[in-house]
Scaffold this active site. Sequence first.
Site, PDB file in Angstrom:
ATOM      1  CB  CYS A 101       2.106   3.061  11.224  1.00  0.00           C
ATOM      2  SG  CYS A 101       0.562   3.918  10.877  1.00  0.00           S
ATOM      3  CG  HIS A 143       3.191   4.744   5.541  1.00  0.00           C
ATOM      4  ND1 HIS A 143       3.753   3.730   6.299  1.00  0.00           N
ATOM      5  CD2 HIS A 143       2.288   5.354   6.357  1.00  0.00           C
ATOM      6  CE1 HIS A 143       3.204   3.721   7.507  1.00  0.00           C
ATOM      7  NE2 HIS A 143       2.314   4.709   7.575  1.00  0.00           N
ATOM      8  CD  GLU A 144       1.559   9.240   5.843  1.00  0.00           C
ATOM      9  OE1 GLU A 144       0.411   8.990   6.256  1.00  0.00           O
ATOM     10  OE2 GLU A 144       2.558   9.185   6.569  1.00  0.00           O
ATOM     11  CG  HIS A 147      -2.579   5.684   6.683  1.00  0.00           C
ATOM     12  ND1 HIS A 147      -2.971   4.727   7.600  1.00  0.00           N
ATOM     13  CD2 HIS A 147      -1.307   6.005   7.017  1.00  0.00           C
ATOM     14  CE1 HIS A 147      -1.976   4.479   8.441  1.00  0.00           C
ATOM     15  NE2 HIS A 147      -0.941   5.235   8.102  1.00  0.00           N
TER      16      HIS A 147
HETATM   17 ZN    ZN Z   1       0.861   5.206   9.057  1.00  0.00          ZN
END
Ligand code: ZN
Length: 184
Positions: A101, A143-144, A147
Amino acid sequence: MSTDFSIHQLGHPLLRQTALPVTDIDDPAFQQQLDALLAFVMDKGGMGIAAPQVGISQRFFILSSHPNARYPYAPAVPPFAVINPEILAHSDTSTKDWEGCLSLPGLRGLVPRYDWIEVRYQTRAGETVETRYEAFLARVFQHELDHINGHVFIDRVESTQELMMEQEWQHQIGHQRIPGSSTD
Ligand code: ZN
């Protein structure tokens, strides 16, 4: 257009906030932000970036995909915007793979992710899309999405034994792979 974003690093409070929905997709200022982020991902050849990583606490991210060592059949998808995303359904099974990341440079972790997900989101044209992603695109999407919910990949690692510093990772694992095996 400037694609010179400063990327917030772990410890910045924005990375730990639940981002707010995007309410006006047609807003020219929002569309400009999308253009800049799309160009950024294109420039870096990355797989994606989420708005909070560049200081915008709103629910959108950029996603892309291209074939890589772990997922040689990953589709080649140019960067596109995913706005107000949600997961509607997911597989019972998960698979672990290495992630990295931009907000945690130098660190890699083995992260379990659902093998497939059914999702709904809005496009930059304001259209609602429902679709299904599997394998690599499913991983990057998760993953996004993390966030914009205030999570980072190390929150998902099952053991600190499954964290590696970049240099060791490259030495032991990464050299067997072609670039692009990790997420943003
Ligand atoms: Zn990331």
